[in-house]
Motif scaffolding. Structure first.
Motif, short mmCIF file in Angstrom:
data_model
loop_
_atom_site.label_atom_id
_atom_site.label_comp_id
_atom_site.label_asym_id
_atom_site.label_seq_id
_atom_site.Cartn_x
_atom_site.Cartn_y
_atom_site.Cartn_z
N TYR A 52 30.64 49.66 36.29
CA TYR A 52 30.67 49.43 35.19
C TYR A 52 32.07 48.42 34.41
O TYR A 52 32.38 48.72 33.12
CB TYR A 52 31.38 51.01 34.65
CG TYR A 52 30.31 52.18 35.47
CD1 TYR A 52 28.90 51.98 34.70
CD2 TYR A 52 30.66 53.19 36.10
CE1 TYR A 52 27.87 53.16 34.57
CE2 TYR A 52 29.50 54.30 35.92
CZ TYR A 52 27.90 54.40 35.25
OH TYR A 52 27.90 54.98 36.08
N ALA A 53 33.07 48.72 35.35
CA ALA A 53 33.48 47.21 35.18
C ALA A 53 34.07 46.51 36.18
O ALA A 53 33.75 46.73 37.58
CB ALA A 53 34.40 48.46 34.39
N TYR A 54 34.43 45.29 36.48
CA TYR A 54 35.11 44.30 36.94
C TYR A 54 36.22 43.81 36.43
O TYR A 54 36.46 43.28 35.24
CB TYR A 54 33.96 43.42 37.82
CG TYR A 54 33.29 42.69 36.60
CD1 TYR A 54 34.66 40.90 36.55
CD2 TYR A 54 32.96 42.63 35.77
CE1 TYR A 54 33.87 40.44 35.89
CE2 TYR A 54 32.25 41.26 34.85
CZ TYR A 54 32.30 40.82 34.82
OH TYR A 54 32.59 39.60 34.13
N VAL A 55 36.89 43.57 38.06
CA VAL A 55 38.09 42.00 37.38
C VAL A 55 38.43 41.12 39.01
O VAL A 55 38.52 42.10 39.81
CB VAL A 55 39.53 42.67 37.23
CG1 VAL A 55 39.81 43.14 38.23
CG2 VAL A 55 40.65 41.53 37.08
N LEU A 56 38.33 39.66 39.06
CA LEU A 56 38.53 39.28 40.15
C LEU A 56 39.82 38.96 39.92
O LEU A 56 39.91 37.74 39.30
CB LEU A 56 37.21 37.99 40.36
CG LEU A 56 35.61 38.31 39.44
CD1 LEU A 56 34.97 37.41 39.73
CD2 LEU A 56 34.83 39.26 40.35
N MET A 57 40.85 39.17 40.87
CA MET A 57 42.00 37.99 40.68
C MET A 57 41.88 36.58 41.51
O MET A 57 41.29 36.38 43.13
CB MET A 57 43.01 38.94 41.27
CG MET A 57 43.03 40.85 40.76
SD MET A 57 43.44 39.65 38.85
CE MET A 57 44.80 39.40 38.60
N ASP A 58 42.34 36.55 42.54
CA ASP A 58 42.33 35.35 42.93
C ASP A 58 42.61 35.79 44.65
O ASP A 58 41.30 35.31 45.63
CB ASP A 58 44.10 34.63 43.15
CG ASP A 58 44.17 33.68 41.80
OD1 ASP A 58 42.95 33.51 41.16
OD2 ASP A 58 45.49 33.17 41.62
N ASN A 59 42.89 36.95 44.74
CA ASN A 59 43.09 37.25 46.41
C ASN A 59 42.32 38.72 46.97
O ASN A 59 42.11 39.45 47.48
CB ASN A 59 43.93 36.99 46.75
CG ASN A 59 44.83 38.19 46.59
OD1 ASN A 59 44.81 38.64 45.95
ND2 ASN A 59 46.44 38.46 47.33
N HIS A 60 41.82 39.31 45.50
CA HIS A 60 41.05 40.25 45.41
C HIS A 60 40.07 40.98 44.40
O HIS A 60 40.72 40.27 43.39
CB HIS A 60 42.53 41.35 45.46
CG HIS A 60 42.71 42.01 44.82
ND1 HIS A 60 44.00 41.20 44.26
CD2 HIS A 60 42.72 42.89 43.63
CE1 HIS A 60 44.52 41.50 43.54
NE2 HIS A 60 44.26 42.70 43.02
N PHE A 61 39.52 42.06 44.53
CA PHE A 61 38.45 42.01 42.99
C PHE A 61 38.54 43.80 43.35
O PHE A 61 39.16 44.65 44.02
CB PHE A 61 37.32 41.74 43.29
CG PHE A 61 36.20 42.19 43.94
CD1 PHE A 61 35.90 44.00 44.26
CD2 PHE A 61 35.97 41.67 45.98
CE1 PHE A 61 34.92 44.09 45.94
CE2 PHE A 61 35.42 42.03 46.78
CZ PHE A 61 35.02 43.36 46.63
N HIS A 62 38.42 44.00 41.73
CA HIS A 62 38.30 45.61 41.58
C HIS A 62 36.54 45.90 40.72
O HIS A 62 36.37 44.83 40.28
CB HIS A 62 39.21 45.96 40.41
CG HIS A 62 40.94 46.36 41.33
ND1 HIS A 62 41.10 46.98 41.60
CD2 HIS A 62 41.38 44.78 41.48
CE1 HIS A 62 42.57 47.17 41.82
NE2 HIS A 62 42.75 45.46 41.76
N LEU A 63 36.11 47.15 41.55
CA LEU A 63 35.42 46.99 40.37
C LEU A 63 35.07 48.83 40.13
O LEU A 63 35.71 50.01 41.18
CB LEU A 63 33.53 46.96 41.70
CG LEU A 63 33.49 45.78 42.47
CD1 LEU A 63 32.04 45.97 43.12
CD2 LEU A 63 33.32 44.83 41.43
N ILE A 64 33.96 48.89 39.44
CA ILE A 64 33.96 50.87 38.97
C ILE A 64 32.40 50.38 39.08
O ILE A 64 31.30 50.23 37.90
CB ILE A 64 34.32 50.60 37.29
CG1 ILE A 64 35.88 51.03 37.89
CG2 ILE A 64 34.28 52.64 37.19
CD1 ILE A 64 37.15 51.28 36.37
#
Length: 346
Positions: A52-64
């Motif tokens: 459903y969603a994602y974000v890729l930061m430099d040192n971690h990631f989030h997903l739904i």
């Protein structure tokens, strides 16, 4: 120390976060991020994930994500191992890339919980020290003691609009061509029945202008699930008093069988499985590719079916086959045909 509780349930919706070991950078350049997104696309198909969603930061990631087959643990393990192996080979490093197990919370998919969670995920790029949001400033804004100045708010808005490595741009219409593996309608439909993109944009930018809020962020800390009281009671009833993982009681369903993949490849190539074992034949590698992609089989499982003691030969042959396919139209055609007959619509 006991491992954190994990609940894998059919149709469960989760917030997932994983960080680099010792907070190290896990995405050093755009090519790294593109490769990780390619892995997400493969995971969506292989494990029937709904992303459903994602974000890729430099040192971690989030997903739904949503897991129709109760296989979050298996899917995330595959995603992290696949990326770690590629990253380590590229940068000539050894050892783990990610810090322990991934963090996950079950999310109530009713009411506004998913919308709130997606806003939290998408606003990650503005919650950084470079945009005047260090730990103390976050606490101050979260408590309502200070508000961002117009200049600070504008800088954060510019950063949000210009950030390329999240699904936010698809949600608000900055990017129109949504990848096939990304499902944005599940959350946007909860925002508004009409003009959902415009309303989502308004919600996101209003929060940026208002200042950092810690309320939802605090709800995610050390929680097994987030949602209404009824939802939390439902999850409690599923869990037992144990500190070990709880897996779905049903076995993970394979979309097609090993035998089905072999049968389809035999028809596509016009040769029996036995004939495809001959040197120079690429049909067996097409079977490996199909078994991994459409039957959800691991390299070890494929090797076992072929009578190999070790899966390294399968891995090497499959990698060479995929490289060869990029310049071989006959193999590309065969792969498309196999995909057409094996792919299950989700």
């Amino acid at each position: 120390m006991a491992r954190p509780l994990r609940v894998d349930i059919e149709g469960g919706t989760y917030h997932v976060m994983s960080r680099g070991i010792d907070r190290c950078v896990i995405f050093k350049c755009d090519k790294d991020r593109y490769h990780f997104l390619d892995i997400l696309a493969s995971a969506q198909e292989r494990f029937r994930l709904q992303i459903y969603a994602y974000v890729l930061m430099d040192n971690h990631f989030h997903l739904i994500v949503c897991t129709p087959d109760a296989n979050l643990s298996r899917a995330l393990q595959w995603i992290k191992v696949s990326y770690s192996m590629w990253f380590n080979a590229k940068y000539h490093r050894v050892g783990p890339l990610f810090q322990g197990r991934f963090r996950s919370e079950l999310v109530d998919s009713t009411e506004s919980w998913l919308v709130e969670l997606s806003l939290y995920v998408h606003l990650n790029p503005v919650r950084i020290k470079a945009l005047s949001l260090d730990k103390l400033r976050k606490q101050a804004e979260g408590a309502g003691w200070v508000k961002p100045s117009e200049e600070e708010a504008q800088r954060r808005l510019d950063a949000l609009r210009g950030f390329r490595w999240s699904s936010y741009a698809y949600y608000v219409g900055i990017r129109r061509k949504v990848p096939e593996w990304l499902n944005i309608s599940e959350i946007l439909d909860r925002v508004s029945s009409r003009g959902a993109r415009a309303e989502y944009l308004r919600l996101a930018e209003a929060r940026v202008a208002h200042g950092h809020e810690e309320r939802f962020e605090n709800q995610l800390k050390n929680r097994l699930a987030i949602g209404s009281e009824a939802f939390l009671e439902q999850i409690k009833s599923i869990c037992t008093a144990t500190d070990r993982d709880i897996a779905g009681n049903r076995e993970l369903r394979q979309r097609v069988s090993w035998e089905r993949v072999i049968s389809e490849v035999e028809q596509i190539c016009g040769k029996s499985w036995e004939e495809q074992q001959a040197r120079g034949e690429w049909g067996r590698f097409l079977v490996y590719w199909g078994a991994q992609r459409f039957a959800g089989m691991t390299l070890k499982e494929i090797a076992g079916k072929c009578g190999y003691r070790d899966y390294s030969a399968v891995n090497m042959g499959l990698r060479r086959f995929i490289m060869r396919s990029k310049a071989d139209s006959q193999i590309q055609y065969a792969m498309k045909r196999l995909e057409k007959v094996c792919k299950v619509q989700t």
